[in-house]
Write an enzyme that holds these catalytic residues in place. Structure first.
Site, short mmCIF file in Angstrom:
data_model
loop_
_atom_site.label_atom_id
_atom_site.label_comp_id
_atom_site.label_asym_id
_atom_site.label_seq_id
_atom_site.Cartn_x
_atom_site.Cartn_y
_atom_site.Cartn_z
N ASP A 113 0.89 -1.14 0.05
CA ASP A 113 0.12 0.05 0.09
C ASP A 113 1.13 1.18 0.02
OD1 ASP A 113 -3.26 0.44 0.70
OD2 ASP A 113 -2.03 2.06 1.51
N LYS A 169 -0.33 3.48 7.24
CA LYS A 169 -1.07 2.31 7.20
C LYS A 169 -0.22 0.90 7.13
CE LYS A 169 -4.50 2.17 4.30
NZ LYS A 169 -5.36 2.26 3.03
N THR A 210 -14.30 -3.99 -7.01
CA THR A 210 -15.47 -3.95 -7.76
C THR A 210 -15.82 -3.24 -8.79
OG1 THR A 210 -16.62 -4.72 -5.97
CG2 THR A 210 -18.11 -3.93 -7.59
N PHE A 229 -16.97 -11.17 -2.08
CA PHE A 229 -18.29 -11.02 -1.62
C PHE A 229 -18.26 -10.94 -0.13
CE2 PHE A 229 -18.46 -13.67 -5.49
CZ PHE A 229 -19.28 -12.80 -6.39
N LEU A 230 -17.45 -9.86 0.41
CA LEU A 230 -17.17 -9.70 1.87
C LEU A 230 -18.51 -9.04 2.45
CD1 LEU A 230 -13.54 -9.15 2.15
CD2 LEU A 230 -14.78 -11.44 1.93
N ARG A 231 -18.84 -9.51 3.48
CA ARG A 231 -20.00 -8.70 4.69
C ARG A 231 -19.09 -8.10 5.73
NH1 ARG A 231 -23.34 -13.28 6.71
NH2 ARG A 231 -21.16 -14.25 6.67
N GLY A 255 -26.71 1.14 3.91
CA GLY A 255 -25.61 2.25 3.81
C GLY A 255 -24.21 1.26 3.72
N CYS A 306 -20.58 -0.35 -0.09
CA CYS A 306 -20.54 -1.18 -1.11
C CYS A 306 -21.91 -1.00 -1.74
CB CYS A 306 -20.27 -2.62 -0.65
SG CYS A 306 -18.62 -2.98 -0.49
N LYS A 363 -22.96 2.10 -3.25
CA LYS A 363 -22.07 2.47 -4.58
C LYS A 363 -22.29 1.72 -5.80
CE LYS A 363 -18.46 0.68 -4.76
NZ LYS A 363 -17.00 -0.06 -4.83
#
Length: 439
Positions: free
Chosen positions: A30, A35, A122, A153-155, A263, A266, A269
């Site tokens: 990164d 970070k 995405t 497909f993360l939550r 909200g 993801c 947007k």
């Protein structure tokens, strides 16, 4: 395997830690040196359940580390995941692919040997060929750099679990039986061996997978919230209605909980980006339903504000309102497009003094909305309040005894924007209880 993850925000850091947990040697990259320093210390710069444990474990063993050097990343391994953010364009609904193209362009000059670049970000359908052309143009290895698409497909608050035990694995390639497929099957071997459904497809289908999944989930949420509006004026019970619908196996219970709406970074947007891409392709009318999904979701916030005004006799100036919740959902400190903060800000603009409390997201909320007041303790936050709003469904809030709160409030009125408080318990404690979607 030795692999890299380019972009170590929410998606990338979680993926890097997950790949280390699967036994790979992982180098996260990164450009943000602060970070990188935090991640190398075994901590995440955001809250995600279970992630700090994985980071600490694998940075201690040396299996996982982080760098700010593209050259070091390219030299480290031959499989490079890209997980940078693709936010909305300023002033538009389309995806901003600046970070994705920048990452590919900066990595490419250091790719001197055969490699696989697997994109997890995405994107709008049709992006993969652009990434391939960019890499082939700037990489010394040329067309020996193969591009794969591996959507996530993360939550949030379940991201570690979803990385290690996904409900499906999607691998997209431009041709069949590529070296890239062999490499990714090796990378995800432990996950595939558990019987995880693995769908190998073309680039375009893989690109559409995440946007289509989020659009469907958003539709489901907005549908039950539209039913909640009907229930509110007709006297029906939306919770029971959702339960009745959920028993139909074609519909299911998941995502059928009425409330303030969705909200985060993801769903809103991706919903808008999907529609914007359809417009670009000249088929915007085909996704007209998704425009209404977005409208219904926005309307839930307006309805909550209307309820607050109604209970305060449309006079907010000088009124004190307490908001339980700042994160867009429980289990995270993410406040992107937070319905709770959107409501809090609007009530502040209408003249109320708004105090917000949240177990994890206060620091982020303070930075974005310094005009609001904040309290660390939800019980203290209720002191002298004229109205309590429950807007993020943390279990911490549900466990609080309403009896100890009533005497602290100027007016013991609560509006439950998530429908998860025990209405009987609150009413028995002397509170006037109202919930979205309930008569």
């Amino acid at each position: 395997m030795k692999l890299t993850v380019i972009g170590c925000g929410y998606l990338g850091a979680t993926h890097a830690a997950g790949m280390a947990e699967l036994g790979h040697e992982v180098l996260g990259m990164d450009h943000d040196t602060d970070k990188v320093h935090i991640l190398n210390s075994g901590q995440a710069p955001f809250h995600e359940r279970g992630l700090d444990d994985l980071l600490a474990r694998h940075t201690d063993t040396g299996r996982l580390r982080f760098t700010a050097s593209y050259a070091e990343a390219a030299a480290f391994g031959d499989l490079h995941f890209i997980g940078v953010g693709t936010p909305q364009q300023p002033g538009a609904h389309a995806y901003d692919l600046t970070h994705l193209f920048s990452a590919a362009r900066q990595l490419a000059p250091f790719l001197h040997r055969q490699a696989v670049v697997a994109v997890k970000s995405t994107v709008p359908v049709g992006t993969a060929p652009l990434v391939r052309d960019l890499l082939h143009e700037h990489a010394p290895a040329g067309n020996r750099v193969e591009v794969a698409w591996n959507p996530e497909f993360l939550r949030e608050s379940h991201a570690v679990e979803d990385t290690l035990r996904p409900d499906r694995l999607v691998l997209g390639f431009d041709t069949e039986n590529t070296w890239a497929e062999t490499v990714l099957r090796q990378c995800f071997g432990k996950i595939i061996d558990t019987g995880t459904p693995t769908i190998v497809t073309d680039w375009a289908t893989a690109e559409l997978a995440k946007s289509a999944a989020n659009a469907f989930l958003a539709t489901k949420i907005s549908f039950i919230n539209a039913m909640a509006e009907v229930c509110e004026v007709s006297g029906a019970e939306v919770g029971q209605l959702a339960d009745i619908l959920g028993h139909d196996a074609r519909i299911g219970h998941r995502g059928m909980r009425p409330g303030l709406g969705f909200g985060g970074g993801c769903l809103p947007k991706d919903l808008r980006g999907f529609v914007a891409r359809a417009d670009d392709l000249g088929i915007g009318r085909a996704l007209a339903i998704l425009r209404e999904v977005d409208t219904v979701n926005r309307r839930r916030r307006e309805r909550l504000v209307d309820l607050a005004c109604e209970h305060l006799d449309d006079t907010l100036a000088g009124k004190r309102i307490t908001v339980w919740g700042a994160a867009f959902k429980p289990g995270t400190d993410d406040i992107r497009d937070s319905p709770a903060l959107a409501v809090a800000q609007q009530l502040h603009q209408l003249g109320a003094t708004v105090t917000v409390t949240d177990p994890q997201a206060l620091d982020n909320a303070r930075k974005l909305h310094p005009e609001l007041d904040y309290a660390d303790d939800p019980v203290t936050a209720v002191r002298d309040t004229d109205l309590l709003l429950h807007l993020t469904e943390w279990q911490h809030f549900s466990r609080i005894d309403p009896a100890q709160l009533a005497a602290r409030a100027t007016t013991a009125t609560v509006i439950d924007g998530r429908g998860t408080l025990d209405a009987r318990r609150w009413r028995a404690a002397g509170w006037t209880y109202r919930a979205l979607g309930r008569p």
